[in-house]
Design an enzyme around this catalytic site. Sequence first.
Site, PDB file in Angstrom:
ATOM      1  N   TRP A 128       0.822  -1.217   0.000  1.00  0.00           N
ATOM      2  CA  TRP A 128       0.000   0.000   0.000  1.00  0.00           C
ATOM      3  C   TRP A 128       0.848   1.255   0.000  1.00  0.00           C
ATOM      4  CZ3 TRP A 128      -4.268  -0.837  -2.105  1.00  0.00           C
ATOM      5  CH2 TRP A 128      -4.947  -2.043  -1.899  1.00  0.00           C
TER       6      TRP A 128
ATOM      7  N   ASP B 186      -2.243   6.351   6.295  1.00  0.00           N
ATOM      8  CA  ASP B 186      -3.245   5.487   5.681  1.00  0.00           C
ATOM      9  C   ASP B 186      -3.640   4.479   6.764  1.00  0.00           C
ATOM     10  OD1 ASP B 186      -4.696   3.575   4.345  1.00  0.00           O
ATOM     11  OD2 ASP B 186      -3.142   3.112   2.856  1.00  0.00           O
TER      12      ASP B 186
ATOM     13  N   LYS C  29     -13.091  -1.830   5.749  1.00  0.00           N
ATOM     14  CA  LYS C  29     -12.418  -2.768   6.653  1.00  0.00           C
ATOM     15  C   LYS C  29     -12.933  -2.636   8.087  1.00  0.00           C
ATOM     16  CE  LYS C  29      -9.053  -3.037   3.209  1.00  0.00           C
ATOM     17  NZ  LYS C  29      -8.136  -2.224   2.415  1.00  0.00           N
TER      18      LYS C  29
HETATM   19  C1  PLP Z   1      -7.533  -1.783   1.408  1.00  0.00           C
HETATM   20  C2  PLP Z   1      -6.443  -0.796   1.566  1.00  0.00           C
HETATM   21  C3  PLP Z   1      -6.262   0.257   0.663  1.00  0.00           C
HETATM   22  C4  PLP Z   1      -7.086   0.399  -0.595  1.00  0.00           C
HETATM   23  O1  PLP Z   1      -8.327   0.888  -0.318  1.00  0.00           O
HETATM   24  P1  PLP Z   1      -9.371   1.201  -1.508  1.00  0.00           P
HETATM   25  O2  PLP Z   1     -10.499   1.754  -0.709  1.00  0.00           O
HETATM   26  O3  PLP Z   1      -9.678  -0.085  -2.172  1.00  0.00           O
HETATM   27  O4  PLP Z   1      -8.763   2.181  -2.421  1.00  0.00           O
HETATM   28  C5  PLP Z   1      -5.261   1.168   0.901  1.00  0.00           C
HETATM   29  N1  PLP Z   1      -4.470   1.065   1.981  1.00  0.00           N
HETATM   30  C6  PLP Z   1      -4.606   0.062   2.874  1.00  0.00           C
HETATM   31  C7  PLP Z   1      -3.700  -0.001   4.063  1.00  0.00           C
HETATM   32  C8  PLP Z   1      -5.592  -0.900   2.687  1.00  0.00           C
HETATM   33  O5  PLP Z   1      -5.743  -1.887   3.578  1.00  0.00           O
END
Ligand code: PLP
Length: 363
Positions: free
Chosen positions: A103, A173, A197
Amino acid sequence: MYNRKFNFSAGPAVLPVPVLERARDEMLNFENSGMSVMEMSHRSAVFEGILARAENGMRRVMNIPDEYAVLFLQGGASLQFAMVPMNLYQPGKPVDMLHTGTWTKKAIVELGKIAEYRLAASTEADKFRRVPRLDEIDLNPDASYVHMASNNTIAGTEWHVFPNTGDVPLVADMSSDILSKPIDVSKFGVIFAGAQKNIGPAGVTVVIIRKDLAERAGESLPTMLNYRTHISKNSMFNTPPTWGIYLIALVMEWLEAEGGLSAIENRNKEKAALLYDAIDRNDFYYCPVETESRSLMNVVFRVRGDDAALEAKFVAEATAAGLLNLKGHRSVGGLRASIYNAQPMAGVQALVDFMSAFAERYG
Ligand SMILES: *Cc1c(COP(=O)(O)O)cnc(C)c1O
């Protein structure tokens, strides 16, 4: 009673049953509005009430200071990889990147199109089996900001202590560990997370931003990509993801009923301890992640010898036993159990029991 199975998906992921039940009960006629939340105008007073419930819920649960805006956007965490540098990068002040896996790599690719950056730390040489130690991080006091991923959903690592970036804004993030434990929001410039999530359903991205940082962007930025647009219009510049925002309000109210983030953190620690202990105790399995970096949300493990055929059998037999989505990410293989807030202890216990029976059969 609903024949639900235990869902270990990394995202979209399990939601709390009381939230789903409430959404079901309110589905056809939300609070006597005569319609479902999905059908109502986002400009209606009823929906404005829902938006306020979601925002205030997040503010209470995460203890978000007033100088931060809470935005409900679209485009996923992935759009934030571009939107953050578009808004926060200051030419001549490279972004400091803490590179810990897939990521952050995606964020680096976007940075490469928009900004200058440098790697302030990377654990790529260790195959991302840990996050950097604080003393390995080489921060530039003149960086535009520092980017990190607080939990690495694919590698199964998590930062348990955050670096102190001083006056340089820390951008995190938090897609896969937001709301899993109390954090001090004032230590961050921007926190962003796809909802699917730990916050709600797919389709909403939560951005928590210190408002002064939104002043950095130039007027030439497209309107939709400028944080100021969404701050000034309270996430209502255009049609927001109304259903997802409603579910977020319900999830926040569920979290409060469960005792808030300290209570949730304790439960998350218990669930993770049960699972990691089962992995460490049994010679049949191992966890590739360094102990201090292990994620409480995404537990990555393997069958000893990395026998892919045996791991495929594990996934197939677990599925037949009602334990779903245990396959590791396609980029790394192996096994992964995502045990977000809404994963009940009973799910983790059922997995641990299955693991021990599987090891007996094939060990
Ligand atoms: C799932 C995830 C993403 C991507 O998220 P999207 O909403 O699909 O763009 C980015 N960073 C992390 C840490 C993730 O777990």
